[in-house]
Design an enzyme around this catalytic site. Structure first.
Site, short mmCIF file in Angstrom:
data_model
loop_
_atom_site.label_atom_id
_atom_site.label_comp_id
_atom_site.label_asym_id
_atom_site.label_seq_id
_atom_site.Cartn_x
_atom_site.Cartn_y
_atom_site.Cartn_z
CB SER A 167 -0.86 0.20 1.09
OG SER A 167 -1.42 1.55 1.33
CB CYS A 227 -5.24 5.02 -3.31
SG CYS A 227 -5.16 3.45 -3.38
#
Length: 343
Positions: free
Chosen positions: A91, A253
């Site tokens: 991530s 993100c």
């Protein structure tokens, strides 16, 4: 699984997205590689993840990154992303939190103005360049793993919205990226619940309609997230990644922005050297850049760099009481959303 001492957790966020870092006290996780260790957490023993990511110790928005010694000689540290649904390989926002935590706690020596940090992840080696001043980590640029498109313009059959079109791409995990107007919503704070529910509903439908498999990394074979997007006239994109059991990413993100660059490149809308700004549902920003081109298992791919900032804001210690009836945590739909039963 039992813990013989307190778990020491650094509280960190990246552009508003929780990315806490378990820096000390974790039990041994079996496995020769970080991918093996992640698979162990997902397939054999989920108790550490459940303890850290569910009530009463955490809420639906919390992620805890498990900091580990690297399993490869060219890395300085390793981590696995622990979320309520499963352990994930990579991530971008969490990677920025991990780098910030490593440098600001002195676990890796900070060199000003720039410190290079190499991270071992289940998705591959991540090289981070941290801009540092006066003991602070001011920003982190991640040279992410290669990002590539699996399919463009995939038709997804949905009961609620009819046929919608999405792009399937890998940016550290697999994404289905969908223009938000197809579900009749906008990426704004007041739509967060509706976006989360739409994304988790579409993700469940994708499991039966689209097959993915990383050509080089065994076990990376599912669409991790649905990301809604809204391209802006200035070339930027507003993003909204949806996560089980029913919430949205507070950050722009990083892996999703990497996958988006791969999609733009495949469509001829971006080239090596181009940068794009990704904005989140609450206005946070990442810069995404295409460093170059490569291939992954025969797929044309790009080399993305994601730049953002993390913030250390506190510290906590957790302990496991052997008599605690909720050692594996729990989740209720009043705060976790109607998808809680799928956890």
């Amino acid at each position: 699984m039992t813990f013989d001492k307190a778990l020491d957790i650094l509280l960190v966020h990246c552009q508003g997205e929780s990315g806490n870092v378990l820096i000390d006290g974790a039990p041994h996780i079996p496995g020769a590689t970080i991918l093996d260790k992640m698979n162990h957490l997902n397939e054999v023993d989920a108790s550490l993840r459940l303890f850290l990511t569910r009530e009463p110790r955490a809420q639906v928005v919390h992620t805890t990154n498990l900091l580990l010694p690297p399993t490869r000689p060219d890395a300085d540290a390793a981590f696995i992303v622990l979320q309520p649904d499963r352990a994930h390989p990579m991530s971008g926002s969490n990677c920025i939190c991990v780098v910030t935590a490593l440098l600001e706690t002195g676990r890796i020596r900070m060199i000003e103005p720039e410190t290079l940090v190499r991270l071992d992840t289940a998705a591959g080696l991540i090289v981070a360049r941290a801009q540092c001043k006066d003991g602070r980590c001011l920003s982190v640029s991640l040279d992410n793993v290669a990002a590539f498109v699996q399919q463009l313009d995939v038709t997804i059959d949905t009961p609620k919205w009819g046929k919608i079109i999405g792009d399937i791409a890998f940016g550290g995990v697999f994404y289905a990226q969908i223009d938000v107007d197809q579900v009749g919503l906008r990426i704004v704070p007041e739509a967060a619940r509706a976006l989360a529910e739409a994304g988790t509903e579409i993700k469940a439908l994708l499991a039966d309609q689209v097959d993915v498999r990383h050509p080089e990394i065994p076990g990376l074979d599912d669409i991790a997230y649905v990301m809604f997007r809204d391209y802006q006239p200035d070339g930027s994109v507003i993003t909204c990644t949806t996560l089980k059991p029913g919430r949205v990413d507070r950050s722009p993100c990083g892996t999703g922005s990497s996958a988006n660059l791969a999609i733009l490149h495949a469509k001829g809308q971006a080239k090596t050297g181009d940068t794009r700004v990704s904005r989140s549902i609450i206005g946070g920003t990442f810069t995404a850049e295409i460093l170059g081109e490569t291939t992954v298992g025969g797929h044309p791919a790009i080399l993305p760099r994601i730049t953002g900032q993390g913030y250390v804001f506190g510290r906590q210690q957790l302990r496991l009481d052997p008599q605690d009836p909720f050692a594996r945590g729990f989740a209720l739909s009043d705060t976790w959303g109607p998808q809680v039963g799928e956890l």
